[in-house]
Design an enzyme around this catalytic site. Structure first.
Site, short mmCIF file in Angstrom:
data_model
loop_
_atom_site.label_atom_id
_atom_site.label_comp_id
_atom_site.label_asym_id
_atom_site.label_seq_id
_atom_site.Cartn_x
_atom_site.Cartn_y
_atom_site.Cartn_z
N ARG A 122 -2.43 -2.78 -18.26
CA ARG A 122 -3.71 -2.06 -18.19
C ARG A 122 -3.59 -1.01 -17.10
NH1 ARG A 122 -6.89 -5.05 -21.44
NH2 ARG A 122 -8.52 -3.50 -21.31
N TYR A 148 0.85 -1.21 0.00
CA TYR A 148 0.00 0.00 0.00
C TYR A 148 0.88 1.25 0.00
CZ TYR A 148 -4.98 -0.72 0.20
OH TYR A 148 -6.27 -0.95 -0.16
N GLU A 182 -0.51 4.82 -0.40
CA GLU A 182 -1.33 6.03 -0.56
C GLU A 182 -0.49 7.27 -0.37
OE1 GLU A 182 -4.86 5.85 1.82
OE2 GLU A 182 -5.57 4.09 0.75
N LYS A 240 -2.94 0.29 -24.79
CA LYS A 240 -3.42 0.17 -26.19
C LYS A 240 -2.20 0.25 -27.11
CE LYS A 240 -8.07 1.80 -25.12
NZ LYS A 240 -8.20 2.61 -23.92
N THR A 260 -4.65 5.74 -21.47
CA THR A 260 -4.44 4.42 -20.90
C THR A 260 -3.01 4.04 -21.28
OG1 THR A 260 -5.30 3.41 -22.90
CG2 THR A 260 -6.85 3.66 -21.07
N ASP A 315 -7.73 13.33 -24.77
CA ASP A 315 -7.75 11.94 -24.30
C ASP A 315 -7.04 11.13 -25.39
OD1 ASP A 315 -8.31 9.30 -23.87
OD2 ASP A 315 -10.39 9.63 -23.25
N1 DSN Z 1 -12.67 0.18 -24.12
C1 DSN Z 1 -11.80 1.12 -24.75
C2 DSN Z 1 -11.82 0.95 -26.22
O1 DSN Z 1 -11.95 -0.17 -26.64
O2 DSN Z 1 -11.69 1.91 -26.95
C3 DSN Z 1 -12.10 2.46 -24.37
O3 DSN Z 1 -12.45 2.48 -23.03
#
Ligand code: DSN
Length: 429
Positions: A235, A52, A54, A229, A226, A199
């Site tokens: 993730r 932990y 925080e 991707k 994120t 974003d």
């Molecule tokens: N689930 C993601 C996507 O596939 O674009 C976005 O949150």
């Protein structure tokens, strides 16, 4: 099904094995998915899972932080260097809390946020009425002006901005295949003193590699992302910002230059508890991987593959939204192409081992659970080493399966072809 569940429950690791086989023997065409490296996977399974932490490095609410502080500081520095910004918060659990943290750092309940029309490519967290944030903030939307080219209606964006004075203008999307005019957007934001937020969850890897534009170079204040991707990490989420970096636990004046600190406070203690330190370690490894020349080459190839695949699909009668792509995403109108819904197309592609996802298209008249579109992308197949010639084969499989969807024997033959082809492109270990 019940029998399978009982068997699997007894040996839960057999499900992992099955998923390994599924991933190895099929082609992952969902644009938001990728294969993390072995190092990244290893990091996720380390003892940092147990800790932990925080707070922020040097300012924690728990003892025993000599190693976590080092990891988080390294991760922050790597992110700042990679994305050329002043500050990185590497604690967001994923993209959705990252977006929520920026909204809550800058906007008050009831304030207006201007974002992309969801059916034109915006994300759920950009103001879908189904989300919690839409109950707190008032979202208004701009959209695409020309559906044939994908050009965004920047005039409409400006009119809405001047009329409603949103506190934040959100750029960046989940299913938009074109590059953006960040300069125009940040000029509009500056006119009304709004925060310009991009974003970049989908395109982060392409931005990091320098093959797509970096919003910070055009005056943006914040990018959320994120890390799993195109960036190919674990993730997780990330918030990058420009401004003065000060003690994240201090209360600072609400000024745009104080965004780094306002965002830190919004992430913790605002909306999150303890950061996932194993994921932060994995993010640091992914940022290092993304700064290599190999990663630049990989990112270039993602786009080459995507453009080529879009061209080959169009030649075969697929109606591609905006008639092409500038990034890793291809959005297809399956109703206009072959009079088949996105949901049914997804099932047909699944049956031969091509994993895609149904998606709404601009101004879709169908419901999100069975929309008109299919969204595909090239990050994962490019990680497997595929090039343009392989995209041609994928386009042929897509065409053949859709046009023979009633012929089970034929679909089985295609499934076998996909499995055999996959063997030539193992998932990198
Ligand atoms: N689930 C993601 C996507 O596939 O674009 C976005 O949150």
């Amino acid at each position: 099904m019940v029998k399978d569940f009982k068997r699997a429950e007894k040996n839960i690791w057999s499900i992992v094995k099955d998923e390994e086989i599924r991933q190895a023997e099929g082609l992952e065409l969902i644009p938001s998915e990728n294969y993390a490296s072995q190092e990244v996977l290893k990091a996720l399974g380390t003892v940092f899972t147990n800790k932990y932490s925080e707070g922020y490095p040097g300012k924690r609410y728990y003892g025993g932080q000599e190693n976590t502080d080092l990891i988080e500081n390294i991760c922050i520095q790597k992110a700042e260097k990679l994305f050329k910004c002043d500050h990185a918060n590497v604690q967001p659990y994923s993209g959705s809390p990252a977006n929520l943290a920026v909204y809550s750092a800058w906007a008050n309940p009831g304030d207006t946020i201007l974002s992309m029309n969801l059916s034109h490519g915006g994300h759920l967290t950009h103001g879908s009425p189904l989300t919690f944030s839409s109950k707190i903030y008032k979202f208004i939307h701009y959209g695409i002006k020309n559906l044939e080219t994908g050009e965004i209606d920047y005039d409409e964006m400006e009119e809405l901005a001047l009329k409603y004075k949103p506190k934040i203008i959100v750029a960046g999307y989940s299913s938009y295949p074109r590059e953006l005019d960040y300069e125009k957007i940040s000029k509009i934001a500056n006119k009304i003193g709004a925060v310009a937020m991009a974003d970049i969850a989908h395109i982060a890897g392409l931005v990091a590699a320098g093959v797509l534009k970096n919003p910070f170079a055009y005056g943006f204040h914040v990018c959320t992302s994120t890390t799993h991707k195109t960036l190919r990490g674990p993730r997780g989420g990330l918030i990058l910002s420009k401004g003065v970096v000060s003690n994240p636990l201090s209360i600072v004046e609400k000024k745009i230059e104080n965004l780094p600190t306002l965002i830190d406070r919004a992430v913790f203690p605002g909306i999150q508890g303890g950061p996932h330190m194993n994921v932060i370690l994995a993010k640091a490894i992914a940022f290092e991987e993304a700064s290599s020349s190999d990663f630049k080459e990989y990112s270039n190839q993602i786009i080459k593959n995507s453009k080529y695949l879009a061209d080959k699909l169009m030649e075969k009668g697929f109606k591609i939204i905006t008639n092409g792509t500038d990034n890793h995403i291809i959005l297809i109108d399956m109703i206009k192409s072959f009079n088949i819904s996105g949901g049914n197309a997804e099932k047909i592609f699944d049956s031969i081992g091509l994993t895609t996802n149904k998606n709404v298209i601009p101004n879709d008249t169908r419901k999100p659970f069975d929309p008109s579109g299919i969204r595909i992308g090239t990050p994962a197949v490019t990680t497997r080493g595929m090039k343009e010639k392989d995209m041609e084969i994928i386009s042929q499989w897509m065409f053949d399966s859709i046009t023979h969807s009633d012929n089970e024997v034929y679909l089985k033959k295609l499934r076998l072809e996909v499995v055999n082809y996959c063997k030539k492109f193992p998932i990198p270990k």
